[in-house]
Design an enzyme around this catalytic site. Sequence first.
Site, short mmCIF file in Angstrom:
data_model
loop_
_atom_site.label_atom_id
_atom_site.label_comp_id
_atom_site.label_asym_id
_atom_site.label_seq_id
_atom_site.Cartn_x
_atom_site.Cartn_y
_atom_site.Cartn_z
N THR A 159 0.83 -1.20 0.00
CA THR A 159 0.00 0.00 0.00
C THR A 159 0.87 1.25 0.00
O THR A 159 1.78 1.38 0.81
CB THR A 159 -0.90 0.01 1.24
N GLN A 244 -2.16 -2.02 17.07
CA GLN A 244 -2.67 -0.75 16.54
C GLN A 244 -3.08 -0.89 15.08
O GLN A 244 -4.10 -0.33 14.66
CB GLN A 244 -1.63 0.36 16.68
N GLU A 245 -2.30 -1.63 14.30
CA GLU A 245 -2.66 -1.82 12.90
C GLU A 245 -4.02 -2.49 12.78
O GLU A 245 -4.86 -2.09 11.95
CB GLU A 245 -1.59 -2.67 12.20
N ARG A 246 -4.27 -3.48 13.61
CA ARG A 246 -5.56 -4.18 13.55
C ARG A 246 -6.69 -3.31 14.08
O ARG A 246 -7.82 -3.35 13.58
CB ARG A 246 -5.44 -5.50 14.31
N GLY A 343 -31.37 -2.86 -7.42
CA GLY A 343 -30.42 -2.83 -8.53
C GLY A 343 -29.50 -1.62 -8.51
O GLY A 343 -28.35 -1.69 -8.96
#
Length: 382
Positions: A159, A244-246, A343
């Site tokens: 990323t 923290q990332e999670r 839709g």
Amino acid sequence: MRRDVFTADHEMFRELIRNVVSKEVVPRYGDWEKAGGLPRSFFEQLGALGLLGMAIPEAYGGGGQPDYRYNVVLQEEAARALVTLGTVRTQLDVILPYFLEYADAEQRERWFPGLASGRLLSAIAMTEPGTGSDLAGIRTTAVRDGDSYVLNGAKTFITGGLLADLVIVVARTATDPEDRRAGLTLLVVEDGMPGFTRGRVLDKMGIKVQDTVELFFHHVRVPVANRLGEEGGAFEYLGHNLPQERMTVAVGSVAQARAALDATIAYVKEREVFGTPVASFQNTKFELAAVAADVEAAQAMLDRAVLELVDGRLVGADAAKVKLFCTEMQARAVDRCLQLFGGYGYMSDHPIARLYTDARITRIYAGTSEVMKVIIAKSLGL
């Protein structure tokens, strides 16, 4: 329900972010999605406002406010406007903590002013082809040669790698047959180093505004002065920041689920079927009531964990519980909301479609739901 997470300062910050998102992000968001990422100029704009350096010490041009709750506000306000800030979130919540925790005095002088101003963009390269959640299986190597490491290998699903000036690379500097986790080191590769190349920008089903690329390292000489922390200490460092990332993924999941709920409530009130607003049908009421209860339960769990994280007491197993519950809730909530659009919900120009496709990754990155269950099971003694 009343939340006890934020102070008056956080709410003032919220007003600033809401204004920035509405004026600077929403009008350009469609163009950024088509371009496949945020422009460098936007990071510099955020840097000028002091938003990228909140946690960086004042001595280096930052705000000296390492309070994770400001990051939470940033995600919540982006979601409220039905957008995401892509690599901004990754840089602040996932990558910057490594610099703050492990950069030495010389590295801080060299990198922190640029990180705070938005002139230096960053990425972290962990995942390799064939090596995802199994960090101990990393095969990228770095061999010490005098005052440098010679780096060879490949990374994928990175990323922010397209514009990154600084890439924290997890590489193997030693092999211990008795301990696969030993011998991993963090090296900062700088843009322009000979042998460092970027591969294709990967075409994802969602999070289009967030570039994701392949990176290649062929005999890249990385100065020892670019090592973060001690040689061989990377696995411990990665484990230290994973909660923290999670949590960051969970914060986005709950905020986006709430945004989906709000957007759906507004839609069903104005949309008519058989001459009657969709909101008047019992099925609509029951579905959205269930979603609202789900979101509220996840919010309560998340808020408690945010305070634990701010206090430095959040353990890995609890972070795994929060990520598992909140991301699975997001999937259920957004799916039920999209159904009520009929839709139209399947059309890409409706925000609910973007919320749906963006939601799918949250059960995969930063550790899959299956990995979260393994961590939780271990904490139960199983």
